[in-house]
Design an enzyme around this catalytic site. Structure first.
Site, PDB file in Angstrom:
ATOM      1  N   SER A 174      11.015   5.348  15.517  1.00 47.43           N
ATOM      2  CA  SER A 174       9.701   5.007  16.094  1.00 47.43           C
ATOM      3  C   SER A 174       9.919   4.329  17.455  1.00 47.43           C
ATOM      4  CB  SER A 174       9.166   3.778  15.296  1.00 47.43           C
ATOM      5  OG  SER A 174       8.701   4.226  14.106  1.00 47.43           O
ATOM      6  N   LEU A 175      10.100   5.169  18.721  1.00 41.71           N
ATOM      7  CA  LEU A 175      10.329   4.932  19.943  1.00 41.71           C
ATOM      8  C   LEU A 175       9.524   4.515  20.648  1.00 41.71           C
ATOM      9  CD1 LEU A 175      12.977   5.690  21.460  1.00 41.71           C
ATOM     10  CD2 LEU A 175      11.875   7.754  22.141  1.00 41.71           C
ATOM     11  N   HIS A 176       8.268   5.086  20.885  1.00 41.91           N
ATOM     12  CA  HIS A 176       7.063   4.207  21.738  1.00 41.91           C
ATOM     13  C   HIS A 176       7.123   3.895  22.997  1.00 41.91           C
ATOM     14  CE1 HIS A 176       5.958   4.500  17.679  1.00 41.91           C
ATOM     15  NE2 HIS A 176       6.638   3.867  17.109  1.00 41.91           N
TER      16      HIS A 176
ATOM     17  N   GLY B 111       6.753  -2.225   5.907  1.00 41.93           N
ATOM     18  CA  GLY B 111       8.327  -2.584   6.269  1.00 41.93           C
ATOM     19  C   GLY B 111       8.917  -1.631   6.998  1.00 41.93           C
ATOM     20  N   GLU B 112      10.236  -2.140   7.362  1.00 47.53           N
ATOM     21  CA  GLU B 112      11.220  -1.466   7.914  1.00 47.53           C
ATOM     22  C   GLU B 112      12.220  -1.049   6.931  1.00 47.53           C
ATOM     23  OE1 GLU B 112      13.979   0.127   9.540  1.00 47.53           O
ATOM     24  OE2 GLU B 112      12.634  -0.229  11.210  1.00 47.53           O
TER      25      GLU B 112
ATOM     26  N   CYS C 142      -1.704   5.921  10.398  1.00 47.84           N
ATOM     27  CA  CYS C 142      -0.418   5.303  10.761  1.00 47.84           C
ATOM     28  C   CYS C 142      -0.719   3.988  11.383  1.00 47.84           C
ATOM     29  CB  CYS C 142       0.126   6.255  11.610  1.00 47.84           C
ATOM     30  SG  CYS C 142       1.863   5.866  12.405  1.00 47.84           S
TER      31      CYS C 142
ATOM     32  N   CYS D 257       6.175  -4.968  15.561  1.00 51.68           N
ATOM     33  CA  CYS D 257       5.600  -3.921  16.576  1.00 51.68           C
ATOM     34  C   CYS D 257       4.198  -4.245  16.900  1.00 51.68           C
ATOM     35  CB  CYS D 257       5.680  -2.466  15.977  1.00 51.68           C
ATOM     36  SG  CYS D 257       7.451  -1.846  15.753  1.00 51.68           S
TER      37      CYS D 257
ATOM     38  N   ASN E  83      -4.160   3.748  16.081  1.00 50.83           N
ATOM     39  CA  ASN E  83      -5.126   3.369  15.379  1.00 50.83           C
ATOM     40  C   ASN E  83      -5.512   1.841  15.604  1.00 50.83           C
ATOM     41  OD1 ASN E  83      -5.908   6.018  13.643  1.00 50.83           O
ATOM     42  ND2 ASN E  83      -3.719   5.468  13.186  1.00 50.83           N
TER      43      ASN E  83
ATOM     44  N   GLU F  70       0.890  -1.357  -0.217  1.00 50.70           N
ATOM     45  CA  GLU F  70      -0.002   0.101   0.004  1.00 50.70           C
ATOM     46  C   GLU F  70       0.973   1.120  -0.206  1.00 50.70           C
ATOM     47  OE1 GLU F  70      -3.972  -1.654   2.056  1.00 50.70           O
ATOM     48  OE2 GLU F  70      -2.686  -0.726   3.416  1.00 50.70           O
TER      49      GLU F  70
ATOM     50  N   CYS G 280       3.370   8.454   1.518  1.00 49.26           N
ATOM     51  CA  CYS G 280       4.088   7.367   2.379  1.00 49.26           C
ATOM     52  C   CYS G 280       4.119   6.300   1.328  1.00 49.26           C
ATOM     53  CB  CYS G 280       2.758   7.254   3.479  1.00 49.26           C
ATOM     54  SG  CYS G 280       3.399   5.936   4.684  1.00 49.26           S
TER      55      CYS G 280
ATOM     56  N   SER H 198      11.874   6.502   8.092  1.00 50.60           N
ATOM     57  CA  SER H 198      11.470   6.025   9.618  1.00 50.60           C
ATOM     58  C   SER H 198      11.788   4.668   9.749  1.00 50.60           C
ATOM     59  CB  SER H 198       9.940   6.281   9.706  1.00 50.60           C
ATOM     60  OG  SER H 198       9.292   5.720  10.817  1.00 50.60           O
TER      61      SER H 198
ATOM     62  N   CYS I  80       1.103  -2.295  15.438  1.00 48.79           N
ATOM     63  CA  CYS I  80       0.935  -1.996  14.067  1.00 48.79           C
ATOM     64  C   CYS I  80       0.534  -3.183  13.155  1.00 48.79           C
ATOM     65  CB  CYS I  80       2.437  -1.806  13.424  1.00 48.79           C
ATOM     66  SG  CYS I  80       2.754  -1.453  11.936  1.00 48.79           S
TER      67      CYS I  80
ATOM     68  N   CYS J  18       6.332  -6.995   7.223  1.00 46.11           N
ATOM     69  CA  CYS J  18       7.156  -6.200   7.990  1.00 46.11           C
ATOM     70  C   CYS J  18       7.809  -7.508   8.974  1.00 46.11           C
ATOM     71  CB  CYS J  18       6.851  -5.035   8.782  1.00 46.11           C
ATOM     72  SG  CYS J  18       7.923  -4.348   9.920  1.00 46.11           S
TER      73      CYS J  18
END
Length: 380
Positions: free
Chosen positions: A222-224, A168-169, A348, A116, A305, A92, A105, A200, A119, A112
């Site tokens: 991406s810390l979180h 993906g990463e 996201c 995470c 989300n 996508e 994006c 990212s 996600c 991926c």
């Protein structure tokens, strides 16, 4: 022999290919402009190329677009495309229009492997890396499709910003990523500023260091979570590259970065990572043990989300505001991301596409996230 996809080449790569055909570099520049600036896919359209070169390219090379499966438009103007990348895999790509910019994006992998917990792409699992041509084809399609759709004039761009924040990463597909970035930045290609191209990452430390040396662009991490214990649960890659190593890599990256700060992405999860004390822990984390070790940064707080398999909930608005206030009062620039495209699952963390999972992700990610209660001890 299969035809060569010219979207796989940055300008240096295309020059080397043309040299193999007995052509000089200026011919590669002409060809590169036709492909990326004008969106041409037919060599016969490239009127200022020598006919001898066009004849050499015919049958030996092609400009291979991705097959579009679907397009969805959000009420807020966001557009999501689903592209077929073969063998049952689909990725996508999302266009986010704003008054002063158009952001694309872009996906770098089918699925991926990072996994995470918040996600939906990670829950879907991983199939394969995309090629350079498959990465850049997303921009190639969007830019030239939107130019026609929006009736833009000569020299007007539809896409002003690219964020490698799709499926993906990116830094786990480094070999394909870097030529794609160089094509985005090249004045003969899309001519984007390094400040307007963002990679990212969830924290692949060795590749952050390589990107700094090879093709520094804006970096988002991406810390979180503010501690290794919690981040190990939310971002499993942290077990390999813990926060101390990640922060050092961020500090080093800024020596070459086109921006003088790192953007830390922080998904706000109800009762998991959204307590005021955890905001204070973040302040201590980026401050470092000494002033010289501070990481210049901004925080982007992202409303979660939800999707059914996650077992997680979005933090209430008042808690997000309170969390942001703690960071802002410490002098850290903090924004709360406006959710875009969530009515078409384009926001996201929602991109999922369709992939043939080779990692059994859904079986591995059925355990619940442990909600870690913040301690009552105040940080110094």
């Amino acid at each position: 022999m299969s035809p060569v996809n010219l979207l796989d080449f940055d300008l240096d790569g295309l020059a080397a290919y043309c040299e193999g055909l007995g052509e000089k570099r200026f011919r590669a520049v002409q060809l590169f402009r036709w492909i990326h600036q004008k969106g041409a896919a037919d060599f016969t359209q490239m009127s200022d190329l020598a006919k001898s070169l066009r004849d050499k390219l015919a049958g030996a090379a092609l400009i291979q677009p991705l097959a579009q499966i679907s397009e969805q438009a959000s009420a807020d103007g966001t557009i999501k495309w689903l592209f077929d990348v073969g063998n049952g895999d689909a990725v996508e790509t999302v266009f986010i229009p704003e008054d002063d910019r158009g952001t694309l994006c872009v996906s770098s992998q089918a699925g991926c492997a990072v996994g995470c917990r918040f996600c939906s792409t990670g829950h879907q699992g991983f199939s394969r890396n995309l090629s350079t041509g498959e990465i850049i084809a997303q921009l190639w399609f969007a830019e030239h499709h939107l130019r026609q759709r929006l009736k833009l004039g000569v020299g007007e761009r539809a896409i002003s910003n690219v964020v490698m924040m799709g499926m993906g990463e990116p830094l786990q597909n480094y070999t394909a990523l870097v030529p794609a970035l160089r094509t985005m930045l090249d004045d003969h290609g899309y001519g984007l500023s390094r400040r307007r191209v963002t990679v990212s990452t969830s924290g692949v430390v060795p590749m952050i260091d390589r990107l700094r040396d090879d093709c520094p662009v804006a970096l988002a991490v991406s810390l979180h979570a503010p501690t290794d214990g919690l981040r190990d649960q939310l971002v499993p890659l942290n077990r390999k590259y813990p926060l101390a190593e990640l922060m050092q890599s961020c500090r080093s990256y800024l020596a070459a970065a086109p921006r003088d700060f790192i953007t830390f992405e922080y998904c706000m999860l109800d009762g998991v990572n959204d307590a005021p004390e955890q905001a204070r822990q973040l302040i201590a984390l980026v401050a470092g043990p000494r002033a010289a070790e501070r990481v210049p940064c901004k925080f982007n707080l992202i409303p979660f989300n939800p999707f059914p398999a996650s077992g997680l909930k979005r933090s209430p608005r008042d808690r997000v505001l309170a969390f942001a206030k703690v960071l802002q009062e410490a002098g850290i620039v903090t924004t709360i991301r406006k959710t875009r495209g969530d009515d078409i699952d384009a926001a996201c963390g929602q991109l999922a596409g369709e992939v043939q999972d080779r990692t059994n992700a859904q079986k591995r990610m059925t355990r619940p996230v442990i909600r870690i209660e913040p301690s009552t001890q105040e940080l110094p």
